[in-house]
Scaffold this motif. Structure first.
Motif, PDB file in Angstrom:
ATOM      1  N   VAL A 243       0.976  -1.455   0.179  1.00 52.62           N
ATOM      2  CA  VAL A 243       0.105   0.179  -0.190  1.00 52.62           C
ATOM      3  C   VAL A 243       1.225   1.521   0.308  1.00 52.62           C
ATOM      4  CG1 VAL A 243      -1.531   1.332   1.033  1.00 52.62           C
ATOM      5  CG2 VAL A 243      -1.772  -1.596   1.151  1.00 52.62           C
ATOM      6  N   LEU A 244       2.361   0.983   0.642  1.00 55.34           N
ATOM      7  CA  LEU A 244       2.980   2.253   1.247  1.00 55.34           C
ATOM      8  C   LEU A 244       4.075   2.567   0.309  1.00 55.34           C
ATOM      9  CD1 LEU A 244       2.193   2.789   4.928  1.00 55.34           C
ATOM     10  CD2 LEU A 244       1.014   3.978   2.713  1.00 55.34           C
ATOM     11  N   GLY A 245       4.832   0.996   0.445  1.00 57.23           N
ATOM     12  CA  GLY A 245       6.162   1.233  -0.020  1.00 57.23           C
ATOM     13  C   GLY A 245       6.456   1.476  -2.175  1.00 57.23           C
ATOM     14  N   ASP A 246       5.820   1.361  -2.439  1.00 61.46           N
ATOM     15  CA  ASP A 246       5.900   1.670  -4.005  1.00 61.46           C
ATOM     16  C   ASP A 246       6.237   3.391  -4.140  1.00 61.46           C
ATOM     17  OD1 ASP A 246       5.885  -0.792  -4.767  1.00 61.46           O
ATOM     18  OD2 ASP A 246       3.692  -0.495  -5.802  1.00 61.46           O
ATOM     19  N   GLY A 247       5.532   3.995  -3.467  1.00 63.21           N
ATOM     20  CA  GLY A 247       5.290   5.594  -3.193  1.00 63.21           C
ATOM     21  C   GLY A 247       6.178   5.983  -2.985  1.00 63.21           C
ATOM     22  N   LEU A 248       6.725   5.429  -1.190  1.00 65.53           N
ATOM     23  CA  LEU A 248       8.141   5.915  -0.675  1.00 65.53           C
ATOM     24  C   LEU A 248       9.015   5.409  -1.437  1.00 65.53           C
ATOM     25  CD1 LEU A 248       9.262   6.691   2.067  1.00 65.53           C
ATOM     26  CD2 LEU A 248       8.926   4.198   3.138  1.00 65.53           C
ATOM     27  N   ARG A 259       7.660  15.577   1.444  1.00 64.86           N
ATOM     28  CA  ARG A 259       6.721  15.246   1.891  1.00 64.86           C
ATOM     29  C   ARG A 259       5.950  14.162   1.182  1.00 64.86           C
ATOM     30  NH1 ARG A 259       7.549  17.636  -3.727  1.00 64.86           N
ATOM     31  NH2 ARG A 259       6.625  16.682  -4.976  1.00 64.86           N
ATOM     32  N   PRO A 260       4.180  13.957   1.841  1.00 64.34           N
ATOM     33  CA  PRO A 260       3.513  13.250   1.952  1.00 64.34           C
ATOM     34  C   PRO A 260       3.548  12.167   0.203  1.00 64.34           C
ATOM     35  CG  PRO A 260       2.811  14.396   3.287  1.00 64.34           C
ATOM     36  CD  PRO A 260       3.343  15.363   2.236  1.00 64.34           C
ATOM     37  N   TRP A 261       3.971  10.839   0.334  1.00 68.77           N
ATOM     38  CA  TRP A 261       4.207  10.048  -0.611  1.00 68.77           C
ATOM     39  C   TRP A 261       2.473   9.822  -1.086  1.00 68.77           C
ATOM     40  CZ3 TRP A 261       6.867   8.973   3.573  1.00 68.77           C
ATOM     41  CH2 TRP A 261       6.162   8.045   4.455  1.00 68.77           C
ATOM     42  N   PRO A 262       1.801   8.998  -2.420  1.00 74.23           N
ATOM     43  CA  PRO A 262       1.472   8.880  -2.718  1.00 74.23           C
ATOM     44  C   PRO A 262       0.769   7.355  -2.226  1.00 74.23           C
ATOM     45  CG  PRO A 262       2.411   8.271  -4.188  1.00 74.23           C
ATOM     46  CD  PRO A 262       2.629   9.335  -3.337  1.00 74.23           C
ATOM     47  N   VAL A 263      -0.733   7.033  -2.010  1.00 71.15           N
ATOM     48  CA  VAL A 263      -0.899   5.439  -1.151  1.00 71.15           C
ATOM     49  C   VAL A 263      -2.106   4.671  -2.284  1.00 71.15           C
ATOM     50  CG1 VAL A 263      -2.424   4.547   0.695  1.00 71.15           C
ATOM     51  CG2 VAL A 263      -0.973   6.989   1.316  1.00 71.15           C
TER      52      VAL A 263
END
Length: 440
Positions: A243-248, A259-263
């Protein structure tokens, strides 16, 4: 005074005793499987009938041999290794309802057709048939109707209770994670940014995870023993990274995240909805395997019929998962990570099936390895910012530049899933995997 007598039949075994001891240095499968406490393991020499014990009535070992020390002295059971094996597994033989249950337990203890040849049988199933036939039955057992006769009225009496139970474990509980996840995403779309939104996210994630845990504690995905800490941590990491890893990772490669990355909400919703087909496919495989276990006349026949069933169940789940991911992406307007989520779904289902059927080490290693690869890639990118450590990010940056950030979880989970499939096919096609856990 020395008394001489003519050689008789009782002197014949002594001529064969010495050759029998010459091979005692080699491993004896009869002695190892029968156990040191079994009757056959206490007497290494031949029985009173010599080499013909297999074809004589004395080979059963149920009555004292002629010429033995007395009526209370049984014949040495060294010529009847089957009796020694029955002594080791006497509880199993007593409660078995058919020979295949005994064969499955022997297979679980490491017996093969080659080992069965030492017990004068061509395969494990024929040995199990003899063990089942030689179990002493009480008169009450012979006069009572067979177990199958009692099984007819029980489903009628318990149909009212079985209906709600199946509805709960196969329909309501598996649908709960998807419903909660959809409600969470719908609520977040309307909630304004702030502390209340953050608390709602935390509460919603905990609710979805609790619903998943309920599905794993009831129904076809229920494991006889709780999963270890390593399995739980690795599973939580893999789900969180999906859910979070690809954007991070993509932000880290570009110098962030500042800044916050996409979820990936579409992947989250698709995986939550996929709990339902996972339960149904597990039910399809487990129920089909047990029906084949009841109909099979041998371990090889059962294995040949179970392998296609496992592959068909996995294929059905992957097709349903792909459809749900596409549906979630269409509803939310965001393309899901089909490759990474599909590989993750296959890995989690195979790992859970192995855990359900008594295998713990292999799924633990597979899940931990996949999670470790994802963690190592992410840490290597972040550690490359240290002075003199820029080379650490070269493999990850090259892979991401060519295939995108989605390639990391896809490769990690796909390799682990293929390795787990190679283990699951032979392990879950064994009859011992589908018997009572107490006989494994």
């Amino acid at each position: 005074m020395t008394t001489h007598h003519a050689p008789g039949p009782l002197d014949a075994p002594s001529r064969h005793a010495q050759p029998a001891r010459t091979g005692s240095a080699e491993p004896d499968p009869v002695r190892s499987l029968a156990g040191p406490g079994a009757p056959g393991a206490l007497y290494a020499g031949p029985g009173p009938s010599g080499d013909t014990a297999a074809g004589s009535s004395a080979g059963t070992g149920d009555s004292p041999a002629q010429g033995s020390g007395g009526p209370g002295t049984a014949a040495p059971p060294g010529g009847d290794p089957v009796k020694a094996l029955m002594h080791r597994h006497r509880e199993l033989c007593a409660r078995a309802v058919d020979p295949l249950e005994i064969a499955a337990a022997l297979e679980a203890h490491g017996m093969t057709d080659r080992t069965a040849a030492h017990f004068r049988h061509r395969d494990v199933f024929s040995l199990a048939e003899e063990m089942y036939a030689r179990v002493p039955r009480h008169s009450s057992d012979r006069s009572a109707p067979p177990a199958s006769a009692h099984a007819v009225p029980e489903p009628v009496a318990g149909a009212a209770a079985a209906g709600p139970s199946r509805l709960l474990t196969l329909v309501l509980l598996p649908a709960l994670p998807g419903v909660l996840c959809a409600g969470l995403l719908a609520g977040l779309a309307q909630a304004p940014p702030g502390r209340a939104r953050t608390l709602a996210v935390v509460a919603g994630v905990l609710a979805v995870l609790s619903a998943v845990q309920l599905c794993l504690r009831h129904g076809p995905l229920r494991s006889p023993r709780p999963a270890g800490v390593a399995v739980r941590l690795a599973t939580l990491w893999l789900l969180g990274y999906a859910v979070l890893g690809d954007g991070l990772l993509d932000a880290a490669v570009r110098g962030g995240p500042d800044r916050p990355w996409p979820v990936d909400t579409a992947t989250a919703l698709g995986l939550a909805l996929a709990m339902w087909p996972a339960v149904l496919c597990a039910r399809l495989f487990t129920g089909g395997a047990r029906r084949r276990l009841a109909r099979s006349r041998g371990l090889g026949e059962f294995a040949a019929a179970t392998r296609p069933l496992l592959l068909a169940s996995l294929t059905c789940y992957l097709a349903a998962l792909a459809g749900l991911l596409a549906l979630a992406g269409g509803v939310l307007g965001a393309p899901p990570a089909l490759g990474g989520a599909g590989a993750l779904g296959a890995l989690l289902l195979l790992a859970r099936l192995l855990l359900v059927h008594g295998h713990r080490a292999t799924p633990t290693v597979a899940l931990a390895t996949a999670a470790g690869v994802e963690l190592a890639v992410l840490c290597s990118v972040l550690a490359s910012r240290l002075p003199g450590c820029g080379f650490l990010a070269v493999p990850a940056e090259t892979l991401i530049e060519v295939c995108g950030a989605e390639a990391v979880p896809t490769l990690a989970c796909a390799v682990a899933a293929f390795a787990l499939l190679g283990r699951a096919v032979p392990a879950l096609s064994r009859a011992s995997a589908h018997t009572d856990p107490g006989t494994r």
